[in-house]
Design an enzyme around this catalytic site. Structure first.
Site, PDB file in Angstrom:
ATOM      1  N   GLU A  73     -26.484  -5.342  25.367  1.00 48.74           N
ATOM      2  CA  GLU A  73     -25.210  -4.753  24.954  1.00 48.74           C
ATOM      3  C   GLU A  73     -25.063  -4.872  23.441  1.00 48.74           C
ATOM      4  OE1 GLU A  73     -21.295  -6.744  25.548  1.00 48.74           O
ATOM      5  OE2 GLU A  73     -20.872  -5.066  26.881  1.00 48.74           O
ATOM      6  N   TYR A  97     -19.856   1.838  21.293  1.00 47.53           N
ATOM      7  CA  TYR A  97     -20.270   0.880  22.320  1.00 47.53           C
ATOM      8  C   TYR A  97     -21.586   1.360  22.916  1.00 47.53           C
ATOM      9  CZ  TYR A  97     -20.694  -1.734  26.578  1.00 47.53           C
ATOM     10  OH  TYR A  97     -21.199  -2.544  27.559  1.00 47.53           O
TER      11      TYR A  97
END
Ligand code: ADP
Ligand code: MG
Length: 396
Positions: free
Chosen positions: A197, A109
């Site tokens: 992101e 992530y």
């Protein structure tokens, strides 16, 4: 402003972030054609909507051939995709992205956000990719790496290497990870983003670091500096009321109540909404018409507020500092003559030339309910809505 995954990938790849081969399609046939053009033997068809969580909602499908690609697309085009981020109404699918399927070894992530406390760009990363960051922070909070960037020097190599090390990236891939981190950082900074992101960022079987998903949000107030980013806006993904307001230079947020609000200044708009609640009502919207409350802007605001069928009363609350109340009052009167408003209208003016403003409202002969204080205006709005006074009857 949000953009689509395929757009974010293109933006980031221009800053050196590696992405898999992929192509955009507007129909099932085009998707199959694009996959053939691209080559390979496995593809991922991905619904392009402004929301995450598509995988679990059927918006990301692995396909082995033309037929599967077309079938996956048939299931998507024209439908609404409902994910945990879209709300129950979902978001329409009008574009799909066809991407080469890549062999995944590890999922990471990676996020870049604006940390308002430290007033810095913060990198948030975790070796536990593939989950949403909210889930990671619940189940594996210790896996989260946080690092803020000193704006005077930017993201330095040593800092990026340290993050790569904390994520357990193998030495042979450190340089690729540093390039990815710096590419994201530069894209964030140069384009006035508020969020980048990549979830997941993957290490592939053939030892590459690739962004398999990408999300970017931009600061609306800085879009004028980036026309190439403004062009990426997709109104089909926005609340139609908010999109219409943005086109007219008004900042509007639709809510569920029934008292429409027309206010100048974001702080005053918030205070107006609070006061309506205090008086026992529910605001239908947040609407800041900005500093220059010209007659045109007031008319636009009335049109926008009245397009919401739940609105049963409209409260206009204007504080004239540089502006003048008489001018605003003219605007309100003109707007009410132009726009069909068949619910009670309550006007509270304060500031420069307030007496002249009040006179204009009184002389207009329009059924405007006037108020002096904000509390009074809110109470009158609530009672006008509750007692359902017809504006054609008596004005106070
Ligand atoms: P979302 O976050 O909206 O669910 P993603 O783009 O992250 O959508 O895709 C969901 C999952 O699908 C990813 O976590 C990844 O495991 C898989 N995936 C996505 N793109 C590819 C790809 N090109 N090759 C292989 N797997 C992929
Ligand atoms: Mg994702």
């Amino acid at each position: 402003m949000d953009i689509h995954e395929y757009q974010a990938k293109e933006v980031l790849s221009n800053f050196g972030v590696e992405i898999p081969a992929g192509a955009l399609a507007y129909s099932p046939e085009q998707a199959a054609y694009r996959a053939r053009e691209m080559g390979g033997d496995k593809w991922i068809v991905k619904a392009q909507v402004h929301a995450g969580g598509r995988g679990k909602a059927g918006g990301v499908k692995l396909c082995d051939d033309d037929h599967e690609i077309q079938a996956a697309c048939e299931d998507m085009f024209g439908k609404k995709l409902v994910t945990h981020q879209t709300g129950p109404e979902g978001k329409g699918i009008y574009r799909v992205y066809v991407e080469a399927a890549v062999p995944i070894d590890r999922e990471i992530y990676l996020g870049f956000v604006l940390d308002r406390t430290s007033q810095r760009i913060m990198i948030v990363a975790s070796a536990e990719g593939g989950m949403e960051i909210e889930e990671i922070s619940e189940s594996k909070p210790e896996s989260i790496v946080r690092s803020t960037v000193e704006p005077a020097v930017g993201l330095r190599d040593f800092q990026a290497r340290e993050i790569a090390f904390q994520l357990g990236i193998e030495p042979g891939l450190t340089q690729a990870m540093v390039r990815t981190l710096q590419g994201c950082y530069r894209a964030f900074r140069d384009l006035d983003a508020t969020m980048v992101e990549i979830n997941p960022l993957v290490v592939t079987g053939d030892n590459r670091i690739l962004a398999l998903d990408a999300k970017m949000t931009f600061d609306d107030n800085a879009l004028f500096r980036h026309p190439q980013i403004s062009e990426l806006r997709d109104k089909s993904q926005e609340d139609p009321r908010e999109a219409r307001a943005a086109d007219r230079g008004l900042s509007y947020v639709g809510l569920d109540g029934n008292i429409g609000c027309i206010v100048n200044g974001a702080g005053l708009a918030m205070a107006t909404m609070d006061t309506i609640k205090l008086a026992g009502g529910e605001p239908a919207n947040f609407l800041d018409i900005g500093g220059g409350a010209t007659p045109e802007r007031v008319a636009k605001a009335f049109r926008l507020v009245m397009s919401d069928k739940n609105v049963q009363a409209v409260l206009v609350n204007i504080f004239a500092g540089i502006n003048r109340c008489d001018w605003v009052a003219e605007g309100v009167v003109q707007a009410l003559r132009e726009v069909q408003v068949d619910v009670p209208v309550i006007v509270r003016l304060a500031g420069t030339n307030v007496e002249e403003g009040q006179k204009i409202l009184a002389k207009s002969g329009l059924p405007i309910i006037r108020a002096t204080t904000l509390m009074e205006a809110a109470e009158r709005s609530v009672s006008a809505w509750k007692s359902d006074i017809s504006p054609n009857l008596k004005a106070v």
